[in-house]
Design a protein around this motif. Structure first.
Motif, PDB file in Angstrom:
ATOM      1  N   ILE A 291      -8.761  -1.823  -8.514  1.00 30.33           N
ATOM      2  CA  ILE A 291      -8.570  -2.305  -7.141  1.00 30.33           C
ATOM      3  C   ILE A 291      -8.653  -3.831  -7.117  1.00 30.33           C
ATOM      4  O   ILE A 291      -7.899  -4.502  -6.400  1.00 30.33           O
ATOM      5  CB  ILE A 291      -9.617  -1.682  -6.199  1.00 30.33           C
ATOM      6  CG1 ILE A 291      -9.359  -0.181  -6.028  1.00 30.33           C
ATOM      7  CG2 ILE A 291      -9.610  -2.369  -4.837  1.00 30.33           C
ATOM      8  CD1 ILE A 291     -10.452   0.546  -5.268  1.00 30.33           C
ATOM      9  N   GLY A 298      -2.491  -2.163  -3.655  1.00 32.92           N
ATOM     10  CA  GLY A 298      -2.766  -1.087  -4.587  1.00 32.92           C
ATOM     11  C   GLY A 298      -1.689  -0.983  -5.659  1.00 32.92           C
ATOM     12  O   GLY A 298      -0.821  -1.859  -5.799  1.00 32.92           O
ATOM     13  N   VAL A 341      -7.197   2.465  -4.767  1.00 40.56           N
ATOM     14  CA  VAL A 341      -6.376   2.231  -5.960  1.00 40.56           C
ATOM     15  C   VAL A 341      -4.901   2.344  -5.609  1.00 40.56           C
ATOM     16  O   VAL A 341      -4.086   1.500  -6.012  1.00 40.56           O
ATOM     17  CB  VAL A 341      -6.745   3.232  -7.079  1.00 40.56           C
ATOM     18  CG1 VAL A 341      -5.710   3.173  -8.207  1.00 40.56           C
ATOM     19  CG2 VAL A 341      -8.131   2.933  -7.632  1.00 40.56           C
ATOM     20  N   GLU A 342      -4.528   3.372  -4.867  1.00 46.60           N
ATOM     21  CA  GLU A 342      -3.096   3.588  -4.590  1.00 46.60           C
ATOM     22  C   GLU A 342      -2.559   2.729  -3.454  1.00 46.60           C
ATOM     23  O   GLU A 342      -1.419   2.256  -3.521  1.00 46.60           O
ATOM     24  CB  GLU A 342      -2.853   5.061  -4.272  1.00 46.60           C
ATOM     25  CG  GLU A 342      -2.935   5.964  -5.471  1.00 46.60           C
ATOM     26  CD  GLU A 342      -2.189   7.277  -5.282  1.00 46.60           C
ATOM     27  OE1 GLU A 342      -1.994   7.981  -6.279  1.00 46.60           O
ATOM     28  OE2 GLU A 342      -1.772   7.591  -4.143  1.00 46.60           O
ATOM     29  N   GLY A 344      -4.419   0.102  -1.641  1.00 41.40           N
ATOM     30  CA  GLY A 344      -5.035  -1.187  -1.366  1.00 41.40           C
ATOM     31  C   GLY A 344      -6.035  -1.120  -0.221  1.00 41.40           C
ATOM     32  O   GLY A 344      -6.583  -0.066   0.119  1.00 41.40           O
TER      33      GLY A 344
END
Length: 575
Positions: A291, A298, A341-342, A344
């Motif tokens: 992150i 992300g 993570v994916e 943001g």
């Protein structure tokens, strides 16, 4: 002729799911989401419930809503924004979970339109407790009665009862929620009810801690014990004698569990496991590091698995002592980190916003009652930060939503807004179940066909062709079909088909990296007499999966000599 009200139908449809559909069993190879048949059955009921709620809206000529529910929709809209980011190449892989989120919010919306009175809302809690009771009974049967070779395939050697969920921690968080619910109903429902109700609640206060102990689930025990502590201030204020009785029942359940573990065969986890989060702590640390590299947008929706696998492999080369990652890791075992993570920062802020709105709602109540209400949702909220229960079990998602609805209704008045567009709402009320029910029914047929194919060792290709709904289990169907083509290409020495498999495999592992596909690609390259490419791919796979013995040179040569073209169907990827 008496006219049956839609809220009445809604309640009994919900009860039919809670007492029947939630516990549907069909053999399956495991996974999450729609790869578990009981979730498909659950969505059939949910779509009908949404339809009933939307139709009731047109009868009320009012939209009934609450501020907390509105916060849920605002968070959902913010979670859609990352779909527009430039790195959202695999965003279609995030659509199922976004659809599940929208479906849950629509279910909550439908609940609001029914405008249940106080007695109706109490009944909803008792239906939830009845559903949890049935799972508790199933757990007891699994732990004490099932023998090896049982019809549902329960592992009597490990003997960690999982109910219908096929995963002990998912069962544990539901049992912890059942413990909280039984305690709360004992305290707060002071209506004149049959004595059998106290017997039922007492039985649940014994059974749920018993199962929590024999399950040996860290998150379940932590959720249950912390929840009891949150309940104690209100309980002590209400009646000290009752509090001692309740604590005694819980202690009795735990004592029975400890005695049972001494005599019933099963895995015994050491005491040290309860203070150690295990490999998850490394996933959380590296997720935070990832992150940090992509804080605003992300890595892109749908791309966690590939991006995290590559990042983790690179980190292992720089950080001493970082253990190998387990294969097929498509979630960091923490919901906030997953969205971070994916997607943001934005989706993380959306989730935190809803949590803060809930805390603000609790602040309306006296502090003891606020703690007790928080205890109702605590076990599942905690579990969402150590695994992914809401993907694994629709029952957990609906249980959380009903509890949020109940707490919301208890602490603040609803808002009613006039609504005149009856045609649009009635069209949606018919369209949603008309789309969902056939999809899920044909999905169940597809799941059954693919499961039979895999359990039969891949010897009946006609089963794959009989699947009516490939979209329901697309990844698994695709893997099995291509593995079958690879086997035929190997048997007939069809180089063109081998190259087609390689083209497909490269695209597949870009989206869904799987050991079996890497292994088959290495074999295919050898059979195409491309040993250098095969060695490069083998080294890449070894970097990602250092513990996987299939990628050792001698095992590759052994597989080539034996004419192995594919790994067994049991190695197929899940959700």
């Amino acid at each position: 002729m008496t006219r049956v009200s839609l809220p009445y139908l809604f309640f009994w449809c919900f009860a039919a799911w809670a007492l029947g559909g939630m516990h549907f069993f069909m053999h399956n190879p495991g996974g999450a989401g729609l790869y578990l048949p009981f979730n498909m059955v659950g969505w059939i009921f949910v779509s009908i419930l949404i339809g009933l709620g939307l139709w009731q809206l047109t009868r009320n000529r009012l939209v009934v809503w609450s501020r907390l529910h509105l916060w849920g929709w605002l968070a959902f809209m913010l979670m859609l924004v990352p779909l527009l980011y430039s790195n959202a190449e695999l965003a279609d892989r995030a659509l199922p979970r976004l659809a599940g989120l929208a479906g849950g919010l629509l279910f909550w919306f439908a609940l609001l339109q029914c405008r249940f009175d106080e007695q109706g809302r109490w009944r909803l809690l008792y239906v939830l407790l009845a559903a949890i009771s049935l799972e508790a009974v199933l757990g007891l049967v699994q732990y004490y009665l099932l023998e090896p070779g049982n019809p549902i395939g329960y592992n009597t050697n490990a003997n960690r009862p999982y109910g219908i969920f096929q995963q002990p921690n998912v069962m544990a968080s539901l049992m912890a929620t059942g413990l909280m619910l039984a305690w709360f109903l004992w305290l707060e429902d002071r209506r004149s009810l049959p004595a059998i109700r106290r017997v039922w609640l007492g039985a649940m206060l014994i059974t749920t801690p018993l199962l929590l102990v024999v399950l040996q689930s860290r998150v379940g025990l932590l959720g249950g014990l912390t929840g009891v502590l949150l309940m104690l201030p209100l309980s002590w204020q209400r009646c000290r004698r009752n509090t001692l009785i309740l604590l005694g029942l819980v202690a009795l359940g735990m004592a029975l569990a400890l005695v049972s573990m001494a005599f019933v065969e099963g895995v015994q986890r050491g005491a040290e496991v309860y203070g150690d989060p295990g490999v998850r702590k490394y996933y959380w640390q590296q997720s935070l590091a990832l992150i940090g590299q992509h804080p605003w947008t992300g890595v892109g929706y749908g791309d966690f698995e590939r991006q995290f696998m590559e990042f983790y492999a690179a980190q292992r080369e720089q950080i001493a002592g970082l253990p190998p990652m387990e294969p097929n890791l498509d979630h960091p075992h923490n919901e906030l980190l997953f969205w971070g993570v994916e997607g943001g920062l934005l989706p993380v802020l959306a989730i935190i916003g809803v949590a803060l709105a809930f805390v603000r709602l609790l602040c309306r109540a006296p502090w003891r009652q606020a703690l007790a209400l928080a205890a109702l949702v605590w076990p599942m909220a905690l579990h969402s930060q150590t695994e992914y229960p809401f993907y694994h079990s629709l029952a957990h998602w609906l249980t959380l939503l009903v509890l949020l609805y109940w707490i919301d209704q208890r602490l603040q008045p609803l808002v009613e807004t006039p609504y005149r567009h009856r045609l649009l709402a009635r069209f949606a009320a018919l369209l949603i179940p008309a789309l969902v029910v056939p999809f899920m029914v044909t999905g169940l047929q597809t799941a059954n066909a693919i499961t039979q194919y895999e359990r039969g060792g891949g010897k009946e290709p006609a089963l794959l062709q009989s699947a009516l709904n490939p979209l329901a289990w697309l990844t698994r169907l695709e893997f099995n079909a291509m593995s079958l083509r690879l086997a035929l290409a190997t048997a007939h020495r069809n180089d063109e088909a081998l190259r087609e498999y390689l083209d497909w495999g490269r695209d597949f592992v870009r989206r869904t990296p799987r050991i079996s596909v890497y292994h088959n690609m290495v074999l295919a390259l050898h059979r195409l007499e491309r040993p250098e490419d095969a060695e490069r791919l083998r080294q890449q796979a070894r970097r990602y999966y250092p513990r996987e013995t299939r990628f050792e040179r001698n095992n590759i040569q052994r597989a080539l000599s034996a004419g192995v073209a594919l790994f067994p169907a049991s190695g197929a990827p899940g959700a």
